[in-house]
Design an enzyme around this catalytic site. Structure first.
Site, PDB file in Angstrom:
ATOM      1  CG  ASP A 159      -2.199   0.800   0.952  1.00  0.00           C
ATOM      2  OD1 ASP A 159      -2.616   0.880  -0.214  1.00  0.00           O
ATOM      3  OD2 ASP A 159      -2.779   1.325   1.921  1.00  0.00           O
ATOM      4  CG  ASP A 177      -7.357  -2.841  14.959  1.00  0.00           C
ATOM      5  OD1 ASP A 177      -8.067  -1.870  15.257  1.00  0.00           O
ATOM      6  OD2 ASP A 177      -6.168  -2.944  15.309  1.00  0.00           O
TER       7      ASP A 177
END
Length: 935
Positions: free
Chosen positions: A223, A576
């Site tokens: 990324d 998360d």
């Protein structure tokens, strides 16, 4: 199936016959000596088991390293399978509490009601109502105490039922009993700005997982900001290097029998040869690994030298000349500016095999992402085998032979796309797959890089791009998520997947394992990275109710559950924890396996640590603001709702730390907020429930005897006495960082409201909206044949889709942000100096007014506790390198600090001429000190 680096070559590490690619062999043997070489219909070298090992009713493959056999039920056994599953339900894992749930609950309620009595006593008997200002100060002090009490209740709620999950059945036995094949698993390594060397180590560990190789895919989700950046090329090259090293090493072990001579009792009655045999096996393994590594490195760096060697050894008439197909393909690539967002069809791959050296060089210099494709073509040509044969004839290489090279075939698939089904998370993907095509199994490697859209969604968008744009449900059943620095244990999947096959495993969304950092020592963890209290009893207590949170890495997900909730959640930088909450509200549960199955690296620099803590706190602020807590209470129940609330409320407790830190100075210069007439009653009513009882609960769990598991392959995390102190230390040390996260979280929520024009309840809007439009791809995007055939049907490449301008990596990270985060630490230095000054003032006042012993005790108690908690962080902030002052936070440093403070205070206490008798009448601190000294 893969082999670890510690396995001896005598086990013929990791060879498996590729049944997918035309081999007639049904199974491979456990030992090279138990197998014989045969020729299949296509003339390829294969292996066949001896008759005594081929009597199994199941068909499948065998992993000689791990002893794993992937079995598929025969048609005659389908009815028997149903009967077996209905009549025999065995226990996959046991839930064993290591402390009495009743005792902990009773202690918890005693602490709760006793503390309520303390606050009633404080409000009625101990307020300083001398003036309105002192009364306001006393009331504020009680409010801060009550807020701390509420936070303590939320925290201790996690400890009421700590349990340990113990596996009682291994994964191969479970699959054999249920007559199921090994599921497909994708191991995704998420990376952003990590060094390529760290990513390469993690990728090699992931490829060495003890799991059937044809069921495992290891992918790098890169990324980075700019695909032209050298970091991305390095990731591709490390993927290629690790894949070829693993593939060629397995081929060498398949061809070469690395066993030492076996000695019998008659030959070696005293066992004198046994030790020599072990050393011989280890040396042969080391030699094979060294040769394979050298050859792969040489090939990656000197591929064109090998190609030149082919020109000299191959007759000129067989080299051929560029044909029209080669010219047409190169013209298409030039017209497309050698864009890496392109899929090479089956026809293109066939034409590449016939390319001349000049054509391959054009492709080589066109784009760095095409170089693995060119090297795959050179790998299959005769020049590499001829060069390797010459090295064998000169005795420069012994184990890497043309025979081993002939069965280590692979192909590279460039599956880039300009247009993806879900353009919310990507505006185009670069994808390079490494797939074995010979007779040796190896985990499939995949490199994926996306073109970031206007709102990239950071790590959540990176994972969702791989989940929805580059995979389907038939492609993988489970997903292993790893950060770039988290190197997995070889038995990671074998220790976590059994939970999904329990009787209640169909409702399990993910299995979380702890984070452990290998670059810090338990006694010298000044920045509190270990966080053992969280990864010990907190996680185990939540896991007892199926509510273990997702911590971003070291977790195995069931793909179906993750897709049903829309993938990884958005609108928070801590995606998360948000994803775990969403899965729980959807009706799924999560378990915690307390075993260190991955080793990572923690940031040791104060700048990186403050940046990380600020990001976590900002995410907690966002989730707290974007979550309808009443809805969570109705869906999850009060207990689980409090679990999530405890994870989000800690940034809002930072003002209480500053209040406690400034209180000693206010007590010395102004007033004491606690007026005690009977100290004995205050100790019984106040000190015992507030200060002693919470620590008693912690140490009750700390000293509990944990259940033992014989099959455990790694250690479990548990709380040490120093970890409890570290948790209190971070409460003071990160107060300034947590306070700054309020502003960052507020700006993020403000931008969210402005972007989506939210006109109703923000939390309900955020919770009920579709986080991700789940696309339905027209083809199986991860099946290379389907994708390449689909691209073949469209001869012209897809039109380019203009995306946002990509910025370089250097401009995406601002040095000013790190400097600003470092300035946040100045609050700690200021609090430390203020409390030292308060201790000095209190001692001088007691020296002049001995009747103020209560003031000395209170001020010293608050000030000394604050200094103790802040001391470890100050040397970390001012050191210039990681190796300077490595023991700044050890007990030796604390003892030096305590001794220095006590020494200074004793000297001041003995100085009879230095007094402060009346600060108010003397006209200030400085004037009072001067007048007291002159007197």
């Amino acid at each position: 199936m893969t082999g670890s680096n510690d396995t001896a070559p005598s086990t013929a590490v990791g060879y498996q016959l590729n049944q997918r690619r035309g081999s007639n062999v049904k199974a491979s043997s456990k030992h090279p000596s138990d197998a014989i070489s045969i020729e299949n219909d296509k003339g390829k070298r294969s292996m066949k088991k001896l008759p005594d090992l081929t009597q199994s009713k199941t068909r499948g493959f065998y992993d000689p390293l791990a002893g794993l056999q992937s079995t598929l039920p025969d048609d005659d056994d389908e009815m028997q399978q149903v009967i077996t599953l209905e009549s025999h339900k065995t226990c996959v894992y046991e839930v064993k509490p290591y402390y009495s749930h009743s005792v902990l609950t009773i202690t918890f309620f005693v602490y709760f009601f006793w503390s309520l009595g303390y606050f009633a006593y404080r409000a009625a008997e101990t307020l300083n109502d001398e003036t309105y200002f002192t009364l306001a100060y006393s009331v504020a002090f009680i409010i801060v105490e009550f807020v701390s009490f509420v936070a303590s209740i939320l925290h201790l709620n996690n400890f009421t039922n700590p349990v340990t999950n113990i596996l009682v059945e291994k994964l191969p036995d479970i699959l054999r009993r249920q007559k199921k094949d090994y599921p497909n698993v994708n191991a995704y390594i998420c990376c952003y700005k990590e060094p390529p060397s760290i990513v390469a180590e993690t990728m090699m560990k992931a490829m060495s997982l003890t799991y059937p190789a044809d069921k495992l895919t290891v992918g790098i989700l890169d990324d980075s900001s700019n695909f032209r950046e050298t970091r991305g090329w390095a990731h591709v090259q490390s993927m290629e290097r690790n894949f070829l090293t693993f593939l060629l090493r397995q081929s060498v072990y398949l061809v070469y029998d690395a066993n030492a001579p076996d000695s019998t009792i008659i030959d070696d009655p005293q066992g004198a040869l046994k030790e020599t045999e072990e050393r011989l096996k280890a040396s042969v393994k080391e030699a094979i690994d060294s040769e394979v590594q050298w050859f792969v490195e040489y090939f990656l760096l000197n591929a064109w030298a090998v190609a030149s060697e082919a020109d000299h050894l191959v007759p000129a008439e067989s080299l051929g000349m560029p044909d029209n197909s080669e010219r047409e393909l190169l013209a298409e690539l030039r017209a497309d500016d050698f864009s890496a967002y392109r899929t090479f069809t089956e026809e293109d791959l066939e034409r590449l095999d016939r390319f001349t050296i000049d054509g391959l060089q054009v492709l080589w210099h066109g784009s760095a992402f095409f170089r693995p494709l060119v090297r795959a073509v050179l790998w299959r040509r005769s020049g590499l085998s001829n060069y390797l044969r010459s090295l064998n004839m000169d005795n420069k290489l012994r184990y890497v032979t043309p025979e081993a090279l002939s069965i280590a075939h692979y192909r590279v698939l460039c599956l880039g796309r300009e247009v993806v089904p879900n353009d919310v998370v990507s505006a185009g993907n670069i994808r390079i797959d490494f797939e074995p095509t010979g007779e040796v199994y190896a985990p499939r490697g995949s490199y994926l890089r996306r073109r970031k859209p206007a709102i990239p969604h950071n790590k959540a968008g990176n994972i969702n791009n791989a989940l929805f744009n580059e995979s389907t449900e038939s492609d993988m059943e489970f997903i292993l998520l790893l950060d770039a620095d988290q190197q997995p244990h070889p038995d990671f999947l074998l220790r976590t997947l059994p939970y999904f096959y329990a009787d209640s495993g169909a409702n399990t969304a993910f299995i979380q394992t702890p984070q452990f950092f290998k670059n810090i020592y338990p006694a010298d963890d000044p920045l509190g990275h270990r966080n053992m209290e969280f990864y010990g009893p907190v996680m185990e207590g939540r896991g007892a109710y199926g509510a273990a949170p997702f911590v971003g890495t070291n977790a195995v997900f069931r793909r179906r559950c993750l897709c049903e909730v829309g993938g990884i959640m958005y609108n928070s930088v801590t995606e998360d924890m948000y994803t775990g909450m969403k899965l729980h509200t959807a009706g799924y549960k999560s378990l915690y396996h307390n075993e260190v199955l991955a080793l990572g690296s923690a940031p040791v620099d104060i700048k990186e640590t403050l940046e990380q803590r600020k990001r976590w706190a900002q995410g907690a602020v966002e989730i707290f603001s974007l979550t309808p807590w009443n809805l969570l209470r109705r869906r999850l129940g009060m207990r689980k709702m409090l679990y999530n609330l405890d994870s989000c409320i800690y940034p809002f407790l930072s003002p209480t730390a500053f209040f406690y830190g400034l209180s000693p100075l206010l007590m010395c210069l102004w007033a004491v907020p606690i007026v005690v007439e009977d100290p004995v009653i205050f100790v019984i009513v106040g000190v015992l429930p507030v200060m002693i009882l919470p620590r008693v609960i912690n140490y009750m769990i700390l000293r509990a005897k944990r259940p033992h598991e014989e099959n455990r392959v790694a250690q479990s995390l548990w709380v040490e006495p120093t970890d409890l102190w570290r948790a209190e230390q971070t409460y003071f040390a990160f107060a300034g960082t947590y306070l700054s996260s309020w502003h960052a979280g507020r700006l993020a929520i403000k931008n969210l409201i402005r972007k989506y024009n939210v006109k109703r309840s923000l939390s309900m809007w955020n919770w009920n909206r579709e986080f991700l439009n789940k696309p339905t791809p027209k083809v199986d995007v991860t099946a290379p044949a389907a994708l390449t055939k689909a691209a073949t049907a469209t001869k012209k490449p897809a039109a380019k889709k203009k995306g946002p301008t990509e910025q370089t990596f250097r401009t995406s990270i601002k040095d000013g942000d790190q400097i600003k985060n470092t300035r946040l630490f100045m609050w700690n230095v200021a609090l430390f100096a203020i409390n030292i000054f308060a201790m000095v003032i209190a001692l001088l006042r007691f020296n002049c007014h001995p009747e103020q012993i209560w003031l000395l005790v209170v001020v010293w108690g608050f000030a000394f506790s604050t200094c103790w908690h802040l001391w470890s962080f100050i040397p970390m902030a001012i050191r210039s390198s990681e190796n300077q002052w490595p023991y700044a936070s050890s007990y030796h440093a604390h003892n030096i600090m305590i001794g220095s403070i006590l020494g200074i205070l004793v000297v001041l206490f003995l100085a009879e001429n230095l007094r402060i008798c009346d600060i108010g009448q003397s006209g200030g601190i400085t004037k009072g000190i001067i007048s007291g000294y002159k007197a």
